[in-house]
Design a protein around this motif. Sequence first.
Motif, PDB file in Angstrom:
ATOM      1  N   ARG A   1      -4.135  -7.722   9.736  1.00 27.51           N
ATOM      2  CA  ARG A   1      -4.316  -8.939   8.942  1.00 27.51           C
ATOM      3  C   ARG A   1      -2.999  -9.678   8.785  1.00 27.51           C
ATOM      4  N   ALA A   2      -3.099 -10.933   8.402  1.00 23.60           N
ATOM      5  CA  ALA A   2      -1.908 -11.736   8.143  1.00 23.60           C
ATOM      6  C   ALA A   2      -1.151 -11.163   6.954  1.00 23.60           C
ATOM      7  N   SER A   3       0.124 -11.463   6.885  1.00 20.85           N
ATOM      8  CA  SER A   3       0.944 -11.006   5.775  1.00 20.85           C
ATOM      9  C   SER A   3       0.373 -11.529   4.461  1.00 20.85           C
ATOM     10  N   GLY A   4       0.223 -10.656   3.492  1.00 18.14           N
ATOM     11  CA  GLY A   4      -0.319 -11.044   2.199  1.00 18.14           C
ATOM     12  C   GLY A   4      -1.830 -11.005   2.104  1.00 18.14           C
ATOM     13  N   ALA A   5      -2.510 -10.774   3.230  1.00 19.85           N
ATOM     14  CA  ALA A   5      -3.978 -10.696   3.228  1.00 19.85           C
ATOM     15  C   ALA A   5      -4.416  -9.356   2.633  1.00 19.85           C
ATOM     16  N   THR A   6      -5.645  -9.314   2.142  1.00 14.83           N
ATOM     17  CA  THR A   6      -6.167  -8.106   1.523  1.00 14.83           C
ATOM     18  C   THR A   6      -7.378  -7.592   2.286  1.00 14.83           C
ATOM     19  N   ILE A   7      -7.712  -6.344   2.029  1.00  8.64           N
ATOM     20  CA  ILE A   7      -8.939  -5.756   2.546  1.00  8.64           C
ATOM     21  C   ILE A   7      -9.684  -5.105   1.395  1.00  8.64           C
ATOM     22  N   CYS A   8     -10.961  -4.925   1.580  1.00 14.04           N
ATOM     23  CA  CYS A   8     -11.788  -4.229   0.604  1.00 14.04           C
ATOM     24  C   CYS A   8     -11.875  -2.754   1.019  1.00 14.04           C
ATOM     25  N   PRO A   9     -11.881  -1.827   0.078  1.00 18.09           N
ATOM     26  CA  PRO A   9     -12.032  -0.418   0.450  1.00 18.09           C
ATOM     27  C   PRO A   9     -13.299  -0.152   1.255  1.00 18.09           C
TER      28      PRO A   9
ATOM     29  N   ASP B   1      -2.786  -1.483 -12.259  1.00 14.93           N
ATOM     30  CA  ASP B   1      -2.442  -0.065 -12.293  1.00 14.93           C
ATOM     31  C   ASP B   1      -3.552   0.704 -11.583  1.00 14.93           C
ATOM     32  N   PRO B   2      -3.241   1.426 -10.510  1.00 14.51           N
ATOM     33  CA  PRO B   2      -4.289   2.121  -9.759  1.00 14.51           C
ATOM     34  C   PRO B   2      -4.989   3.216 -10.548  1.00 14.51           C
ATOM     35  N   SER B   3      -4.341   3.756 -11.563  1.00 13.33           N
ATOM     36  CA  SER B   3      -4.957   4.831 -12.339  1.00 13.33           C
ATOM     37  C   SER B   3      -6.032   4.326 -13.283  1.00 13.33           C
ATOM     38  N   THR B   4      -5.947   3.063 -13.673  1.00 14.75           N
ATOM     39  CA  THR B   4      -6.886   2.535 -14.655  1.00 14.75           C
ATOM     40  C   THR B   4      -7.764   1.417 -14.130  1.00 14.75           C
ATOM     41  N   ALA B   5      -7.598   1.021 -12.881  1.00 11.80           N
ATOM     42  CA  ALA B   5      -8.387  -0.082 -12.322  1.00 11.80           C
ATOM     43  C   ALA B   5      -9.864   0.286 -12.274  1.00 11.80           C
ATOM     44  N   LYS B   6     -10.701  -0.575 -12.799  1.00 11.82           N
ATOM     45  CA  LYS B   6     -12.153  -0.387 -12.782  1.00 11.82           C
ATOM     46  C   LYS B   6     -12.769  -1.566 -12.029  1.00 11.82           C
ATOM     47  N   GLY B   7     -13.873  -1.317 -11.375  1.00 12.19           N
ATOM     48  CA  GLY B   7     -14.575  -2.395 -10.686  1.00 12.19           C
ATOM     49  C   GLY B   7     -14.010  -2.664  -9.306  1.00 12.19           C
ATOM     50  N   PRO B   8     -14.380  -3.821  -8.741  1.00  9.49           N
ATOM     51  CA  PRO B   8     -13.953  -4.160  -7.375  1.00  9.49           C
ATOM     52  C   PRO B   8     -12.446  -4.324  -7.274  1.00  9.49           C
ATOM     53  N   ILE B   9     -11.892  -3.742  -6.239  1.00  5.23           N
ATOM     54  CA  ILE B   9     -10.454  -3.864  -5.986  1.00  5.23           C
ATOM     55  C   ILE B   9     -10.238  -4.341  -4.558  1.00  5.23           C
ATOM     56  N   ARG B  10      -9.057  -4.829  -4.290  1.00  3.37           N
ATOM     57  CA  ARG B  10      -8.630  -5.205  -2.942  1.00  3.37           C
ATOM     58  C   ARG B  10      -7.321  -4.477  -2.678  1.00  3.37           C
ATOM     59  N   LEU B  11      -7.029  -4.248  -1.406  1.00  2.00           N
ATOM     60  CA  LEU B  11      -5.805  -3.567  -1.002  1.00  2.00           C
ATOM     61  C   LEU B  11      -4.935  -4.538  -0.236  1.00  2.00           C
TER      62      LEU B  11
END
Length: 124
Positions: A59-67, A109-119
């Motif tokens: 992906r381009a720099s700064g782009a995200t992906i879904c798990p 914070d990865p330890s407390t993130a709830k719901g949809p996330i992006r990487l």
Amino acid sequence: MSTPPSKPCAVCGRAITWRKKWERDWETVRYCSDKCRGRKAEARDPSLEQHILDLLAARASGATICPSEVARAVAPEDWRGLMEPVREAARRLVARGEVDIVQGGHVVDPSTAKGPIRLRRRPG
């Protein structure tokens, strides 16, 4: 005496915070729970981390992906069962400083993130 900084669980990547009962053996504490201690790092985990890094590199720099993209790439027919292992792999990558977990465009914070996330690959 000041409390030592938290450290990531070797399996799930969640933060392990110091407890008084671990005072004598804090250096050897590696797991956040009995569940993680029993699982240890499974054989597929390094490949999930590599899949995350490979998809981000494409992906381009700064782009995200879904798990879910990672889970679908690994097991197209049965990807839902891989969602939590992919999130765990992402948390370990965050602990190593390679990726960020974002929600709404903001690093969380990865330890407390709830719901949809992006990487997202960490800049730098």
